[in-house]
Design an enzyme around this catalytic site. Sequence first.
Site, short mmCIF file in Angstrom:
data_model
loop_
_atom_site.label_atom_id
_atom_site.label_comp_id
_atom_site.label_asym_id
_atom_site.label_seq_id
_atom_site.Cartn_x
_atom_site.Cartn_y
_atom_site.Cartn_z
CB THR A 18 -2.08 -7.26 -2.30
OG1 THR A 18 -1.33 -8.12 -3.46
CG2 THR A 18 -3.20 -8.20 -1.85
CB THR A 101 3.71 -7.83 0.36
OG1 THR A 101 3.44 -8.76 -0.73
CG2 THR A 101 2.44 -7.30 0.96
CG ASP A 102 5.33 -9.90 -4.31
OD1 ASP A 102 5.06 -10.37 -3.29
OD2 ASP A 102 4.63 -10.03 -5.48
C1 SIN Z 1 1.33 -7.79 -2.61
O1 SIN Z 1 1.14 -6.66 -2.53
O2 SIN Z 1 1.01 -8.66 -1.81
C2 SIN Z 1 1.55 -8.38 -3.94
C3 SIN Z 1 1.53 -7.52 -5.24
C4 SIN Z 1 2.31 -6.45 -4.98
O3 SIN Z 1 3.64 -6.73 -4.44
O4 SIN Z 1 2.19 -5.49 -5.59
#
Ligand code: SIN
Length: 324
Positions: A18, A101-102
């Site tokens: 993200t 983040t995932d």
């Molecule tokens: C995020 O980064 O918050 C979600 C998408 C990902 O993990 O690439």
Amino acid sequence: MVDTKKIQKVVVLGTGGTIAGTAASASDHTGYTAGQLGVQHLLDAVPGLNNTLQGAVLACEQVAQLDSKDMDHATWQLLARRCAHWLAQADVGALVITHGTDTIEETAWFLQSVLQPSKPVVMVCAMRPASSNEADGPQNLRDALVVSAQPLAAGVCVVCAGVIHSARHVQKVHPYRLDAFSSGDAGPLGRVQADQVQWLSAPQAAPVSTGMLAEQITRTAVNQWPVVEVVLSHAGASRRVVDALVQAGVAGLVVAASGNGTVHHEVQAALLDAQQHGVQVRRSTRCQEGSIVGNSSPWPDMDGLSPLKARISLMLALLAESGA
Ligand code: SIN
């Protein structure tokens, strides 16, 4: 006194997420596509970058460009290779890795286990896309660069929303809020505010004894890495998932056990049979905080690691054992 840990070069490796995501509208924080902008673009958006760097040289490399829900072993292998390459350069003081983040907690633990770096490897992410009029990525990246220059920093950590988490304890605990991570009972390593770092506990530089060498993980084709899966013990569980995985030839299983390490009797029976077939079984609690205490079981627990990180540790241990 001369600071011998003064950083000469910081290398920023981009992998997507993200933090590099874009949406059609600047007010859209959910309907975006992750992994769209290159790492140089992300650096260009960091406020006061030159002040933050204080003379350190910056280099960057795009290692991958994906939504981290799709993170795979091939990308991990490539990332480990590129990290090992840069960490071996005498003039490189630290790495910063932009990531979604995932699955950042899994990549962080993988890199910590494989590389066991004495230099800082600071992973950073964002909860809002780069196109947002309230993007958190630029400040998070600035914070990560500040942490990477700290004389005390060592090993792999994750920086998000002004909090520094160890690779071992960090978990994503919220799907939307900016401060989406927790280090659970262990608490964070520290905080970064207005370019100042306050350490709350010592960063983890010590080896974490998987017996795994970066060299082995980078030379072994990913289709040779032992297959280790996570199975969940839950109300109404049956032995079907375990049996299917054994049938499919898994080398290891981590059971995400309920509470203090308890496993549904049907799953338990299937896991005992799996062990008879030579499958390595470990357990870990599915509780978000704390770890299993004083509980006997046919399966060792993984020293308080979450099921996702226990999967990585078991996979690496089996690979080390195989001598592949
Ligand atoms: C995020 O980064 O918050 C979600 C998408 C990902 O993990 O690439």
